[in-house]
Structures are given as C-alpha cells and as structure tokens.
Motif scaffolding. Structure first.
Motif: not given
Lengths: 191, 275
Positions: A51, A125-126, A128, A131, A137, A140-141, A148, A151-152, A156
């Motif tokens: 981060r 989270e569940l 993910l 993922v 996956g 998200l890519d 993104r 979302i993160e 997350l």
C-alpha cells in the motif's frame, strides 16, 4: 502502571493462541505483546508495503499499531473478533493517519482513537477467498487499475469509502462513483 | 474458515516482489488474513523485527505526559521547549520566589483593615512591577544558573533562550500578581495599574542587558523605579499621578521603545559575558 489485573493470567508461550495473548496483554503482560508482535509484524509489513512504498512510513504504522494494541487491548477482549483481522484494521488505519497526518506527528498529541469496526469477514472477502478458482480472478484482472484499487481497498482492506478515498488520494464522491462502476463492470464480466 | 488451497514459498516470494497479477495478489491477501499457517510462512527479518519491537517497547514504557504539558502542547508549545523550560531548577526557584513574594503582599494587604488600606495598596503598586524584573534577572546567566558554562556552549544559548525563560517566569509572576491584585482592597483600577510599569521594567531590563549584565540591568532599573516612587511617596497626589492615564501612556511608549532597542541590538545579547 496498569492496574487492570483481576485474576491471574496463565503464563503465555510461543504456543498460545492470539486470543490468549491479547488477554494477557490486557492484563499488562509485556512478554505477550512481544510474542504477538513477533507473530504478526512480518505479514503486516509485507501487506502494508504493497500500500505504501516508503518503508519508514510502514515501520511507523506497524509500531503505532502495536502501541495501540497495548493501550486498547480490552476492546478486543470485548469484541473477541478474529485477531489477525482486528490487527489489520488497526494497521491499515494507522498507515492512513501516518500518510495524511502532520509531518511531525511524534511532536503532536497522542494518536486518535481506535475505530469501532466489525471484523467479521464481509461477503466480498469470503468470495475473494475463492478467487484462486472460478471466474472472479480473470474478471478482476480485466478491471481497470483505478477501479480495482477501490475494490481492493473496500472489500479486502475493510476500509470505508471515505477512508479508501483518503488512501488513494481522490475525492470521496469520485471514490463512490468509481466503486459503483467497478461493481457494475464486475457484474458484466461475471455474467 | 479453511480452504483446500494454501500458499507456497514461491507464490509468497512472487507476492513480496510484486510480480503477481492483481487478482492473485488479492487472493493471497484474503488467504493470509484467514490462515495462520500461511502467515507464518512469510520469512521473518530478525533484525527488522528486533528494531520494530524495541521501538514499540520504548513507546509503551515512555514516561507519562503530565496534564500541564498536555495543556501547553495543545496551546502550541513544542515538547522540546517544555523540556527546556522545566530542566533548569534555578528557574523554578525564581518562579517560587516571585509567587511567594506576591502572595505575601496580598496577604499583608488583606490583613490590614479597610480604612488603612490605601498606603498598603500603594506599597503593592510600588513593589508589584519589580517582581517580574527579579524573575527575569534570575532567568539566565552565571549567578542564577550553575550550568551556565555548559548552556553557553549550546546552539540554544543567547537571546532565544533568555526570551523563552523570561517569558515563562514573567507569565507565572504576572499571573500570581494579578490574582493578588484582584484580592486587594482599594480602588478597582489598582488591580491593573501595575501592569504597564511592569512591562516597561521588563523590556527595559532586557534592552539594558544588551549593554550591561542582566542582574546589573535589573538592579539599575528596579532601583530607579523604587527611588522614583519613594520620592513621590510623601505626596499622595503624586503617587496617584504616577499611575494616572498620562503616565500609563508614557510607560507604554517607553516599553515599545525598549522593545525596539532590544530587537535592534539583539546580536549584542551575549549574557554570558561580564561587562
């Protein structure tokens, strides 16, 4: 210094669970804080470094985190949430306040209060957790990076939209629209 | 919360070096939060861990911050200034001295009955402006500070240190004198009449200290003030006019002049030297 001890706390060791360690910390055991620090500082550092590129800021955030744990461990005892998730919510907010705080934060007053947040895993989270398998996956890519990141930060990192906006350095309104667009886009990609 | 999928060292290394794709990064992070076993896989950097822990340890064992310091910090006084002001014991003694003297005056004034209060109140007016000057003269320099030789070699020495110390002692002295003045019987304006003379004497002392040493400057100005007031003491109207509106204006103007002199000559403000 601390007079919270009501009943004798069983001695802690490497094998103690996080919850036992936090109970001992609430009773004023420095050795328990040391064990907790050595157990969790490593992965917190690895994750915070994604981060924030400045290692000094990350180190300061981690130190602040464990000082906050020492001062407010009875909060954890009250909520009895998952210790790792609880630590992460503290650490990521400490990083935020370090990033946006005044330059000489060690000269200014004590750090602000711990946030009262639920540390139960969110539905996102569940999802993910799974993922690695399934269609999420690749979806998200294919999301654009700025969508993104939101979302993160929200799903997350467990930040609110306002905090996510602070972390990414954008206006709160912008963060809201981007998050909405990100969810719509994900839904399109998944169906 | 268990999954059949777990991290392996290779994946973790890719995560730490940042070569993973975005969705896999998110997967790794979500899994790390849920799985203690995979968290323990992250290689520990022992030196970093020890450093970080010692910083945490120092922080939680740091001395507690007192309420007065918290208040002053809230008001914008940096912590190192607070340390500087409280680290000099002689400074504390001059505070105590000023405080005790003022309180004794107030008690004396209150003890005397209402009919004979006027001369006592005038004695207060004569002495109250001197008290901050005494406090200032004890704030810096060889006679007051046994550590002066060492203090003088530090970059903090000189005008800045004198002014910080002077401001702190004047603050306490003026506060106590104000409390005493309010408790004083007599005309209401007595309570404030000594403030401008005190300001003049303090700035005058500091300005004169650019030529003479601080205690000598304080002695000269304090002596001048006392002889002037004593000379006028025989005549009640003369004393009243010394604290009248015209005189107060003159005190203010002279205090501003003294401050200007102080600012202009601040480079000569080397109080360690005996001149």
């Amino acid at each position: 210094m601390r007079r919270r001890r009501q009943r004798p706390i069983p001695p802690v060791s490497e094998q103690s669970s996080d919850a036992e360690l936090l109970h001992a910390i609430a009773a004023g055991e420095t050795s328990a804080l040391r064990l907790l620090h050595h157990r969790h500082a490593g992965w917190l550092r690895a994750r915070l470094r994604r981060r924030c590129a400045d290692p000094d800021v990350v180190d300061a955030a981690i130190q602040d985190t464990f000082v906050a744990v020492w001062k407010d461990s009875d909060r954890y005892v009250e909520t009895s949430a998952d210790a790792a998730a609880w630590l992460w919510t503290i650490a990521v907010r400490r990083l935020l306040s370090t990033l946006r705080g005044p330059a000489h934060r060690w000269l200014s007053g004590p750090a602000d209060e711990l946030p009262d947040v639920a540390t139960t895993p969110s539905a996102e989270e569940l999802v993910l957790l799974g993922v690695e398998h399934g269609a999420l996956g690749p979806a998200l890519d294919r999301l654009s990076p700025e969508l993104r990141r939101l979302i993160e930060a929200t799903a997350l990192d467990g930040l609110s939209v306002r905090e996510a906006a602070k972390l990414l350095g954008i206006a709160e309104g912008t963060a809201k629209t981007r998050l909405m667009r990100a969810r719509t886009r994900l839904r399109e990609l998944l169906t | 919360m268990t999954t059949d999928w777990h991290l392996d060292p290779g994946l973790l290394e890719q995560y730490e070096t940042g070569v993973l794709g975005p969705s896999r990064i998110m997967a790794v992070e979500a899994h790390l939060l849920a799985c203690a076993g995979c968290r323990a896989l992250i290689p520990a950097d022992d030196a970093w861990l020890a450093d970080s822990w010692s910083a945490v340890y120092d922080d939680i064992h740091a001395p507690r911050v007192g309420s007065i310091q918290r208040l002053l910090t809230r008001a914008g006084l940096p912590e190192h200034r607070f340390r500087l002001l409280t680290a000099t014991p002689t400074l504390r003694w001059s505070w105590v001295l000023a405080t005790a003297a003022v309180l004794m005056l107030a008690v004396a004034a209150a003890r005397v009955g209402a009919d004979s209060s006027v001369p006592i109140a005038q004695a207060f007016l004569v002495l109250a402006p001197i008290l901050p000057v005494i406090a200032v003269s004890g704030a810096y320099g060889p006679p007051a500070d046994p550590m002066h030789e060492i203090t003088g070699t530090t970059p903090a020495a000189g005008p800045a240190l004198v002014l910080w110390r002077a401001v702190s002692v004047i603050g306490v002295a003026v506060l106590m004198a104000t409390v005493a003045a309010v408790l004083l019987p007599g005309p209401g304006w007595y309570a404030a009449a000594w403030l401008l003379p005190a300001l003049l004497l303090c700035t005058g002392t500091l300005a004169l200290a650019t030529v003479l040493s601080l205690p000598v400057a304080a002695g000269i100005l304090g002596g001048l003030w006392i002889t002037g007031v004593l000379a006028a003491a025989s005549d009640e109207r003369a004393v009243a006019s010394m604290f009248g509106p015209t005189a107060q204006l003159a005190y203010l103007v002279s205090a501003v002049l003294a401050a200007a002199v102080l600012i202009l000559r601040r480079r000569r403000f080397d109080l360690g030297e005996n001149r």
